[in-house]
Write an enzyme that holds these catalytic residues in place. Structure first.
Site, mmCIF file in Angstrom:
data_model
loop_
_atom_site.group_PDB
_atom_site.id
_atom_site.type_symbol
_atom_site.label_atom_id
_atom_site.label_comp_id
_atom_site.label_asym_id
_atom_site.label_seq_id
_atom_site.Cartn_x
_atom_site.Cartn_y
_atom_site.Cartn_z
ATOM 1 N N HIS A 152 0.459 -12.438 1.540
ATOM 2 C CA HIS A 152 -0.635 -11.384 0.861
ATOM 3 C C HIS A 152 -0.295 -11.967 -0.657
ATOM 4 O O HIS A 152 0.577 -11.997 -1.228
ATOM 5 C CB HIS A 152 0.243 -10.016 0.866
ATOM 6 N N TYR A 186 0.690 -1.129 0.025
ATOM 7 C CA TYR A 186 -0.277 0.049 -0.086
ATOM 8 C C TYR A 186 0.902 1.364 0.086
ATOM 9 O O TYR A 186 1.518 1.596 1.095
ATOM 10 C CB TYR A 186 -0.901 -0.169 1.212
#
Length: 340
Positions: free
Chosen positions: A148, A60
């Site tokens: 992830h 992010y």
């Protein structure tokens, strides 16, 4: 009304997650730049509202979201919040990975350093990833560590289990983290992980929503059986359930016409009952007993306030009955129970 700040206890780990958590991808400049001041104001608004579960990741903003989240949480009592981050992508100088670019070839994250995300699900890569995340966060530990999107780089479940999963188990045994999990938007991969490993939590992104319930058949029952808590992300399906109209996005690309039509049909039923589609969408996942928290992002205090309002909007039982009667939800779908 379902209260956003009430917690659900995950018995396997003892973690208490607020029913609504804050995802920090927008604070890393997803789709549009966000200033330091705007990001901090959003985090402050979440804290003042009583939200205590925060999720971030190296992806992010190429580390910016971790930096901003950690800087905000550093002066908060460590026992007062639950924090998760992720492993699988190391940030290095170099050309951007194709997964960092939208269909037009532009970076997804704007106004941030354009570092390459190097996929690494090895044992060592996982340990390095956590170490570097803690440095960016400025904290000594995180509570939850997710693997992830391991489906995004042509890996196999076996490779990830032998590398990243082995590291996560060791970190949990050493009490470096309290819980381990995996997060992605492919139900079949999550199901394989749930079968193969001893995970505490799974972050299911976009696959258990008002629009689609692919996780309901096998994954969620298995999670209940094994005591795996589910965090539901992507509840607006990348924006389609927030604005069901031509041009809407689904899985971060243009939504196909048939899904737009389905979202519009959901919206019509909600309108008949005088409630926003977004309220039904954000509350829906908590109807399932495996779901411990709903995770939504916000890039401003205004967006956060809207999420809170949608989460706590009273919804009549007849809404869910009509959605089932019109074939927009299955007969076996558990629905949220409103509270006094």
């Amino acid at each position: 009304m379902i209260k956003a700040t009430r917690t659900r206890l995950h018995g396997k780990t003892g973690l208490e997650l607020t029913r609504l958590g804050l995802g920090t991808a927008p604070l890393g400049g997803l789709f549009a730049p966000v200033s330091e001041g705007e990001a901090r104001a959003t985090l402050e608004a979440a804290w003042q509202a009583g939200l205590r579960y925060f999720d971030t990741a190296p992806q992010y903003g190429n580390g910016v979201a971790e930096q901003r989240t950690g800087a905000f949480l550093q002066d908060k009592p460590r026992t007062d919040f639950v924090l998760s981050t992720k492993v699988g992508r190391l940030l290095r100088p170099g050309p951007l990975h194709k997964s960092q670019l939208d269909p037009q070839g532009e970076p997804f994250f704007k106004g941030v350093p354009q570092l390459a995300q190097v996929y690494d699900y090895s044992y060592r890569g996982t340990m390095v990833s956590l170490e570097e995340s803690l440095q960016r966060l400025g904290l000594s530990r995180v509570d939850i560590l997710y693997i992830h999107d391991p489906d995004a780089d042509n890996r196999t479940v076996s490779e990830v289990m032998q590398g990243a999963y082995r590291a996560l188990v060791e970190l949990r045994q050493q009490e470096v983290v309290r819980a381990i999990g995996a997060g992605m938007n492919h139900t079949d991969w999550l199901l394989e992980f749930a079968r193969a490993g001893d995970f505490d939590l799974l972050l299911v992104a976009g696959r258990y929503t008002l629009l689609e319930q692919g996780a309901l058949c096998e994954l969620l029952p298995l999670c209940l059986q094994k005591g795996i808590g589910v965090v539901a992300g992507g509840v607006y399906n990348s924006g389609l359930l927030a604005r069901p109209a031509p041009g809407a996005t689904y899985n971060y690309t243009a939504a196909p016409p048939e899904l737009i039509m389905r979202a519009q049909a959901l919206q019509k039923v909600c309108q008949r009952h005088g409630v926003p589609l977004k309220a039904a969408a954000i509350q829906f996942p908590l109807g399932h007993p495996a779901v411990v928290s709903v995770l939504t992002g916000a890039r401003s205090g205004q967006e956060l306030e809207e999420n809170l309002q949608m989460f706590e909007t009273p919804l009549p039982a007849s809404l869910w009955e009509d959605l089932i009667a019109e074939g927009l939800l299955g007969q076996d779908v558990p629905i949220p129970v409103q509270e006094a």
